[in-house]
Design a protein around this motif. Structure first.
Motif, PDB file in Angstrom:
ATOM      1  N   ASN A 163     -10.874  16.469 -51.545  1.00 53.54           N
ATOM      2  CA  ASN A 163     -11.880  17.430 -52.175  1.00 53.54           C
ATOM      3  C   ASN A 163     -11.436  18.210 -53.306  1.00 53.54           C
ATOM      4  OD1 ASN A 163     -14.065  16.495 -50.153  1.00 53.54           O
ATOM      5  ND2 ASN A 163     -12.717  17.424 -48.829  1.00 53.54           N
ATOM      6  N   VAL A 164     -10.717  17.563 -54.101  1.00 55.45           N
ATOM      7  CA  VAL A 164     -10.331  18.679 -55.152  1.00 55.45           C
ATOM      8  C   VAL A 164     -11.577  19.134 -56.078  1.00 55.45           C
ATOM      9  CG1 VAL A 164      -9.055  18.367 -57.636  1.00 55.45           C
ATOM     10  CG2 VAL A 164      -8.209  17.200 -55.675  1.00 55.45           C
ATOM     11  N   PRO A 165     -11.597  20.479 -56.445  1.00 50.94           N
ATOM     12  CA  PRO A 165     -12.812  20.965 -56.979  1.00 50.94           C
ATOM     13  C   PRO A 165     -13.055  20.285 -58.300  1.00 50.94           C
ATOM     14  CG  PRO A 165     -11.250  22.517 -56.005  1.00 50.94           C
ATOM     15  CD  PRO A 165     -10.423  21.260 -55.799  1.00 50.94           C
ATOM     16  N   SER A 172     -22.784  20.442 -74.993  1.00 48.32           N
ATOM     17  CA  SER A 172     -24.556  20.287 -75.205  1.00 48.32           C
ATOM     18  C   SER A 172     -24.915  20.215 -73.957  1.00 48.32           C
ATOM     19  CB  SER A 172     -24.444  18.964 -75.703  1.00 48.32           C
ATOM     20  OG  SER A 172     -24.333  17.938 -74.981  1.00 48.32           O
ATOM     21  N   GLY A 173     -26.197  19.720 -73.719  1.00 41.22           N
ATOM     22  CA  GLY A 173     -27.064  19.824 -72.530  1.00 41.22           C
ATOM     23  C   GLY A 173     -27.048  18.915 -71.664  1.00 41.22           C
ATOM     24  N   PHE A 174     -26.259  17.692 -72.025  1.00 46.73           N
ATOM     25  CA  PHE A 174     -25.997  16.647 -71.056  1.00 46.73           C
ATOM     26  C   PHE A 174     -25.224  17.180 -69.804  1.00 46.73           C
ATOM     27  CE2 PHE A 174     -24.077  13.170 -69.377  1.00 46.73           C
ATOM     28  CZ  PHE A 174     -24.670  11.928 -69.457  1.00 46.73           C
ATOM     29  N   SER A 175     -24.278  17.718 -70.098  1.00 42.86           N
ATOM     30  CA  SER A 175     -23.336  17.969 -68.904  1.00 42.86           C
ATOM     31  C   SER A 175     -23.790  19.181 -68.194  1.00 42.86           C
ATOM     32  CB  SER A 175     -21.997  18.102 -69.190  1.00 42.86           C
ATOM     33  OG  SER A 175     -21.237  16.977 -69.586  1.00 42.86           O
ATOM     34  N   ALA A 176     -24.639  19.903 -68.885  1.00 38.71           N
ATOM     35  CA  ALA A 176     -25.518  21.163 -68.251  1.00 38.71           C
ATOM     36  C   ALA A 176     -26.490  20.471 -67.248  1.00 38.71           C
ATOM     37  CB  ALA A 176     -26.091  22.101 -69.245  1.00 38.71           C
ATOM     38  N   GLN A 177     -27.172  19.600 -67.415  1.00 34.61           N
ATOM     39  CA  GLN A 177     -28.145  18.903 -66.895  1.00 34.61           C
ATOM     40  C   GLN A 177     -27.551  18.342 -65.451  1.00 34.61           C
ATOM     41  OE1 GLN A 177     -31.582  17.194 -68.712  1.00 34.61           O
ATOM     42  NE2 GLN A 177     -30.672  17.838 -70.572  1.00 34.61           N
ATOM     43  N   LEU A 178     -26.589  17.523 -65.728  1.00 38.90           N
ATOM     44  CA  LEU A 178     -25.905  16.903 -64.557  1.00 38.90           C
ATOM     45  C   LEU A 178     -25.323  17.797 -63.752  1.00 38.90           C
ATOM     46  CD1 LEU A 178     -25.019  14.037 -63.611  1.00 38.90           C
ATOM     47  CD2 LEU A 178     -23.180  14.096 -65.100  1.00 38.90           C
ATOM     48  N   ALA A 179     -24.469  18.796 -64.271  1.00 38.87           N
ATOM     49  CA  ALA A 179     -23.966  19.798 -63.285  1.00 38.87           C
ATOM     50  C   ALA A 179     -24.908  20.628 -62.505  1.00 38.87           C
ATOM     51  CB  ALA A 179     -23.169  20.670 -63.942  1.00 38.87           C
ATOM     52  N   ALA A 180     -26.139  20.581 -63.058  1.00 39.53           N
ATOM     53  CA  ALA A 180     -27.133  21.303 -62.432  1.00 39.53           C
ATOM     54  C   ALA A 180     -27.888  20.472 -61.018  1.00 39.53           C
ATOM     55  CB  ALA A 180     -28.391  22.005 -63.546  1.00 39.53           C
ATOM     56  N   MET A 181     -27.928  19.288 -61.618  1.00 40.00           N
ATOM     57  CA  MET A 181     -28.644  18.447 -60.726  1.00 40.00           C
ATOM     58  C   MET A 181     -27.794  17.986 -59.415  1.00 40.00           C
ATOM     59  SD  MET A 181     -29.846  14.313 -61.606  1.00 40.00           S
ATOM     60  CE  MET A 181     -28.064  13.924 -61.588  1.00 40.00           C
ATOM     61  N   LEU A 182     -26.226  17.960 -59.917  1.00 40.43           N
ATOM     62  CA  LEU A 182     -25.540  17.807 -58.678  1.00 40.43           C
ATOM     63  C   LEU A 182     -24.758  19.056 -57.799  1.00 40.43           C
ATOM     64  CD1 LEU A 182     -23.151  15.112 -60.550  1.00 40.43           C
ATOM     65  CD2 LEU A 182     -24.972  14.574 -58.881  1.00 40.43           C
ATOM     66  N   GLY A 183     -25.341  20.300 -58.638  1.00 41.57           N
ATOM     67  CA  GLY A 183     -24.836  21.379 -57.738  1.00 41.57           C
ATOM     68  C   GLY A 183     -23.408  21.726 -57.902  1.00 41.57           C
ATOM     69  N   LEU A 184     -22.795  21.335 -59.306  1.00 42.53           N
ATOM     70  CA  LEU A 184     -21.335  21.579 -59.442  1.00 42.53           C
ATOM     71  C   LEU A 184     -21.332  22.904 -60.617  1.00 42.53           C
ATOM     72  CD1 LEU A 184     -20.270  17.949 -60.049  1.00 42.53           C
ATOM     73  CD2 LEU A 184     -19.709  19.172 -57.968  1.00 42.53           C
ATOM     74  N   PRO A 185     -20.128  23.526 -60.646  1.00 42.71           N
ATOM     75  CA  PRO A 185     -19.779  24.551 -61.539  1.00 42.71           C
ATOM     76  C   PRO A 185     -19.753  23.763 -62.873  1.00 42.71           C
ATOM     77  CG  PRO A 185     -18.130  24.498 -59.997  1.00 42.71           C
ATOM     78  CD  PRO A 185     -18.691  23.248 -59.532  1.00 42.71           C
ATOM     79  N   PHE A 186     -20.259  24.623 -63.987  1.00 42.15           N
ATOM     80  CA  PHE A 186     -20.346  24.025 -65.487  1.00 42.15           C
ATOM     81  C   PHE A 186     -19.481  25.217 -66.225  1.00 42.15           C
ATOM     82  CE2 PHE A 186     -22.861  24.189 -69.311  1.00 42.15           C
ATOM     83  CZ  PHE A 186     -22.469  22.827 -70.009  1.00 42.15           C
ATOM     84  N   GLN A 209     -29.388  22.719 -58.654  1.00 43.50           N
ATOM     85  CA  GLN A 209     -29.724  22.512 -57.155  1.00 43.50           C
ATOM     86  C   GLN A 209     -28.778  22.643 -56.401  1.00 43.50           C
ATOM     87  OE1 GLN A 209     -32.927  21.077 -56.415  1.00 43.50           O
ATOM     88  NE2 GLN A 209     -33.617  21.645 -58.627  1.00 43.50           N
ATOM     89  N   PRO A 210     -28.809  23.750 -55.362  1.00 44.33           N
ATOM     90  CA  PRO A 210     -27.804  23.792 -54.341  1.00 44.33           C
ATOM     91  C   PRO A 210     -27.025  22.514 -53.622  1.00 44.33           C
ATOM     92  CG  PRO A 210     -29.702  25.443 -54.068  1.00 44.33           C
ATOM     93  CD  PRO A 210     -30.162  24.362 -55.058  1.00 44.33           C
ATOM     94  N   SER A 211     -25.752  22.774 -53.400  1.00 41.83           N
ATOM     95  CA  SER A 211     -25.345  21.490 -52.988  1.00 41.83           C
ATOM     96  C   SER A 211     -24.169  21.967 -51.718  1.00 41.83           C
ATOM     97  CB  SER A 211     -24.448  20.677 -54.144  1.00 41.83           C
ATOM     98  OG  SER A 211     -23.246  21.428 -54.510  1.00 41.83           O
ATOM     99  N   GLU A 212     -23.477  21.049 -51.124  1.00 42.09           N
ATOM    100  CA  GLU A 212     -22.549  21.421 -50.351  1.00 42.09           C
ATOM    101  C   GLU A 212     -21.392  22.089 -50.922  1.00 42.09           C
ATOM    102  OE1 GLU A 212     -21.031  18.065 -48.176  1.00 42.09           O
ATOM    103  OE2 GLU A 212     -22.988  17.604 -47.100  1.00 42.09           O
ATOM    104  N   GLU A 213     -21.033  21.802 -52.294  1.00 37.68           N
ATOM    105  CA  GLU A 213     -20.010  22.429 -52.969  1.00 37.68           C
ATOM    106  C   GLU A 213     -20.296  23.841 -53.414  1.00 37.68           C
ATOM    107  OE1 GLU A 213     -20.891  19.336 -53.637  1.00 37.68           O
ATOM    108  OE2 GLU A 213     -19.432  17.827 -53.310  1.00 37.68           O
ATOM    109  N   LEU A 214     -21.574  23.936 -53.755  1.00 38.13           N
ATOM    110  CA  LEU A 214     -21.965  25.446 -54.490  1.00 38.13           C
ATOM    111  C   LEU A 214     -23.403  25.731 -54.018  1.00 38.13           C
ATOM    112  CD1 LEU A 214     -20.296  27.050 -56.276  1.00 38.13           C
ATOM    113  CD2 LEU A 214     -21.698  25.610 -58.344  1.00 38.13           C
TER     114      LEU A 214
END
Length: 353
Positions: A163-165, A172-186, A209-214
């Motif tokens: 479970n390495v963080p 740009s917006g691509f990774s911002a959207q993906l990080a938001a969808m998966l609930g990961l830091p950006f 979206q909240p996740s187990e990680e965040l």
């Protein structure tokens, strides 16, 4: 101000003309040790390939070297360009690093090539790739770092269950959207793409979206910062970074060059505009100037963490700037991971768009 935030370091392991990679790496190790003493939260190393002047191509090797030379600071990638690598190999490398340095390893991930088309081919990367396969590669990687599933055939050993963080990096917006969808830091790369900063960070916060990680968004902003005794002194030091971006635009080696009194004789008008656009978020100046710039960045973005990118020709100037920034962050309300043994003054930055 009272805004609590962390400060961290991003290092490209810049080389001077004619010097060995080993010398540049030794400077990075010293910077990491001093950053740990100054109270920085993490020390990240970038991934770039076939770029004369940068010694950060073997990112995971450097992470292990720096982690072995430090004690408490988190060490990681800023970032690993995932489409360049098999997800299993990344999981094994970072699983091994986590086994060696438990609780101190970060895995920042990006989707850019980190080099030109010829370099992509040499990395065995499909030249038709656009980065659109990044979500699938990320899902595969996470399956190797997370708990083993009953039907899982291939496992990362070491790596499985570590479970390495993971943090997603983007410009740009691509990774911002993906990080938001998966609930990961950006982490947003404002140190070279400031024009998309506001849009990307807003997208991340609004769609998170909240996740187990965040449970709530965690936003990092990487920005060029140079703090010095006076505004004029800092602006002169900053010409080293300006020369690097100028040479990058010209497709020339990007070794660290000594600062100059003026950039005017060195660039054409269109080159100046291009460089200033890339460095538009930079915060450069005296303590008072830098402090104002940093506070403005925090108000503008609501960043939880500022990743400081500082490249100067002289190592002593770089160390001094990072110490000033750490002190400034403490004055504003930062939460460094450790406290220096002795009190320090507090640094500041200024915008030089």
């Amino acid at each position: 101000m009272g805004k609590e935030f962390a400060v961290s370091v991003l290092d490209l392991v810049g080389m001077r003309a004619g010097e060995s990679a080993g010398t540049a790496i030794a400077r990075s190790v010293d910077l990491a040790q001093q950053a740990e003493r100054f109270g920085y939260k993490r020390y990240w190393l970038a991934e770039h390939h076939s770029i004369s002047g940068l010694a950060c191509s073997a990112t995971s090797v450097l992470i292990g070297h720096v982690a072995g030379a430090t004690k408490t600071i988190r060490v990681g990638s800023g970032g690993i360009m995932l489409p360049n690598h098999a997800p299993l190999v990344v999981a094994e490398q970072f699983g091994t690093l986590e086994a060696l340095y438990p609780g101190r390893i970060d895995l920042g991930l990006g989707r850019a090539p980190g080099g030109d088309l010829h370099t992509m081919r040499a990395l065995r990367r499909d030249l038709r790739q656009s980065g659109d396969d990044f979500p699938a590669l990320l899902e595969e990687l996470r399956s190797y770092l997370g708990p083993e599933k009953p039907e899982q055939v291939v496992r990362a050993i070491p790596g499985q269950g570590s479970n390495v963080p993971i943090t997603l990096l983007g410009s740009s917006g691509f990774s911002a959207q993906l990080a938001a969808m998966l609930g990961l830091p950006f982490a947003f790369a404002a140190h070279f793409a400031p024009e998309y900063l506001n849009a990307a960070t807003r997208t991340y916060r609004e769609r998170f979206q909240p996740s187990e990680e965040l449970r709530k968004p965690y936003l990092m902003v990487a920005v060029q910062i140079i703090a010095a005794e006076t505004d004029a002194a800092a602006r002169k030091l900053f010409t080293t970074s300006q020369q690097r971006f100028l040479r990058l635009i010209r497709n020339q080696p990007v070794e660290l060059l000594p600062p100059v009194d003026s950039m005017e004789p060195l660039w054409q008008d269109w080159e100046r505009a291009a460089v200033e656009s890339k460095l538009g978020a930079a915060i450069v100046g005296s303590d008072a100037t830098v402090k104002a710039g940093l506070e403005s960045l925090l108000i503008e973005t609501g960043a939880d963490e500022v990743i400081v990118v500082t490249d100067t020709y002289e190592h002593a100037d770089r160390l001094a700037s990072y110490e000033r920034v750490a002190n400034l962050a403490s004055a504003i309300g930062a939460t460094p991971s450790s406290i220096s043994a002795s009190p320090r003054p507090n640094p500041t930055f200024q915008s030089v768009a």
